[in-house]
Design a protein around this motif. Structure first.
Motif, PDB file in Angstrom:
ATOM      1  N   ASP A 277      18.552-108.944   4.170  1.00  0.00           N
ATOM      2  CA  ASP A 277      19.805-109.645   3.867  1.00  0.00           C
ATOM      3  C   ASP A 277      19.898-110.996   4.584  1.00  0.00           C
ATOM      4  O   ASP A 277      20.275-112.003   3.981  1.00  0.00           O
ATOM      5  N   LYS A 295      27.154-106.732   2.399  1.00  0.00           N
ATOM      6  CA  LYS A 295      26.608-105.379   2.565  1.00  0.00           C
ATOM      7  C   LYS A 295      27.648-104.339   2.136  1.00  0.00           C
ATOM      8  O   LYS A 295      27.352-103.404   1.389  1.00  0.00           O
ATOM      9  N   ALA A 298      28.143-104.448  -1.610  1.00  0.00           N
ATOM     10  CA  ALA A 298      26.981-103.860  -2.297  1.00  0.00           C
ATOM     11  C   ALA A 298      27.090-102.336  -2.303  1.00  0.00           C
ATOM     12  O   ALA A 298      26.822-101.684  -3.321  1.00  0.00           O
ATOM     13  N   SER A 305      22.522-106.014  -2.343  1.00  0.00           N
ATOM     14  CA  SER A 305      23.232-107.087  -1.626  1.00  0.00           C
ATOM     15  C   SER A 305      22.529-108.430  -1.790  1.00  0.00           C
ATOM     16  O   SER A 305      23.163-109.489  -1.784  1.00  0.00           O
TER      17      SER A 305
END
Ligand SMILES: CC[C@H](O)CC(=O)C(=O)O
Ligand code: MN
Length: 338
Positions: A277, A295, A298, A305
């Protein structure tokens, strides 16, 4: 305090680092970290919600502890070090600035999107009135060409900023891009020039050294990299590198190492790493503080994400538009169902 410093470090773990722990600092943690930073002779220690004064909200994340209590705690152990606060006009107001100054904060860093310096005028002017040292903090500097950054920095200088910063909020800039920005600022403004990096592409140290090489003398670091995304330039490593280069920071290396290992590492929920990420933040040019929000979105919408972050990068979403993260996640989930 040592006078012969070539570079003045602002330690941001107690502000930018707040993003990494979802703004859950306690008074005890701040007391311990700030005291150790002061013992190590760090000149400036920034303390605020991750999104600056008054950032505690559903939109940005609720703080565990009122930031004014954290600022008060830091001031009580700061010794010769100065406590700095960050303020994003529109999130924080003159009211919080005054409260922080009354508690003993000595530096105000007024942060705006790189093209919106004009909204910092009254906050910079008021901070000066309160007797604070002032910094103009131009965020998401990768999103504007060099001449625009110079124009915006000059505005901040005209409002009374003592220092202007190029801020690589997304950890997107490459060393040459940092060089051209800092070089242009050094040629165009009469005040100090600073740099704040994020390590999403593992370039925070290289970018910081490039900035110093071009004449930046105000540099942000974060002990144990504690900051948004993959974190900031790691302060204790920077001190070691600069010492080897013969550049004086006045900061005690061993004390910083001990603080990192014994006090800050236990605070981290997970070690500060370049995860997929945070790498995506740097790759797509997205605000580092969006990582935790993306996050969560997602997980809620059962999407990747990285897809959210890439889309946010394409849409050039900036700080203050955190609500777009959920919109984008929902759109991706909906499109998948078609
Ligand atoms: C949300 C404010 C932001 O975290 C300020 C900053 O440190 C940056 O833009 O990198
Ligand atoms: Mn930052």
């Amino acid at each position: 305090m040592t006078d012969n410093r070539d570079i003045l470090i602002t330690e941001v773990a107690l502000r930018d680092g707040s993003h990494a722990i979802a703004h859950q600092y306690t008074v005890d943690q701040v007391l311990n970290v700030a005291k150790a930073l002061s013992d190590a002779n760090v000149p400036y220690i920034e303390v605020s919600h991750g999104d600056g004064l008054a950032g505690s909200s559903l939109q940005y994340g609720l703080s565990k502890t009122d930031e004014m209590k954290l600022i008060e705690a830091a001031v009580s152990v700061a010794g010769e070090s100065k406590i700095a606060v960050l303020l994003l006009p529109g999130i924080g107001t003159l009211h919080e600035l005054k409260e922080a100054a009354n508690l003993g904060a000595k530096m105000a860093r007024i942060a705006t999107h790189v093209t919106e310096a004009d909204v910092s005028a009254q906050h910079i002017a008021y901070a000066k009135e309160l007797g604070m040292e002032t910094v103009g903090f131009l965020m998401m500097s990768h999103m504007a060409p060099v001449d625009k950054i110079v124009e915006q920095a000059k505005l901040m200088e005209s409002y009374g900023a003592d220092t202007v910063y190029t801020v690589d909020s997304a950890g997107y800039l490459l060393p040459d891009q940092v060089r051209e920005r800092i070089r242009a600022l050094k040629q165009s403004v009469g005040v100090n020039v600073g740099f704040h990096g994020h390590n999403n592409l593992s370039l925070a140290m290289a970018n910081t050294l490039a900035a110093i090489d071009e004449g930046a003398n105000r540099i942000d670091g974060s002990v144990r990299c504690l900051g948004a995304g993959a974190g900031n330039t790691q302060t204790e490593v920077l001190i070691a590198v600069l010492e080897r280069m013969g550049i004086q920071t006045g900061v005690d290396l061993y004390k910083m190492m001990d603080l990192a290992e014994e006090i800050v590492a236990p605070i981290l929920h997970v070690p500060q790493e370049i995860t997929r990420d945070s790498l995506t933040l740097g790759y797509a040019g997205v605000y580092s503080s969006f990582a935790l929000h993306a996050k969560r979105a997602a997980e809620k919408f059962n999407v990747d994400s990285r897809d959210i972050l890439i889309e946010l990068g394409k849409r050039k979403v900036v700080g203050g538009q955190e609500d777009m993260i959920v919109d984008v996640a929902a759109e991706i989930a909906k499109a998948r169902m078609k």
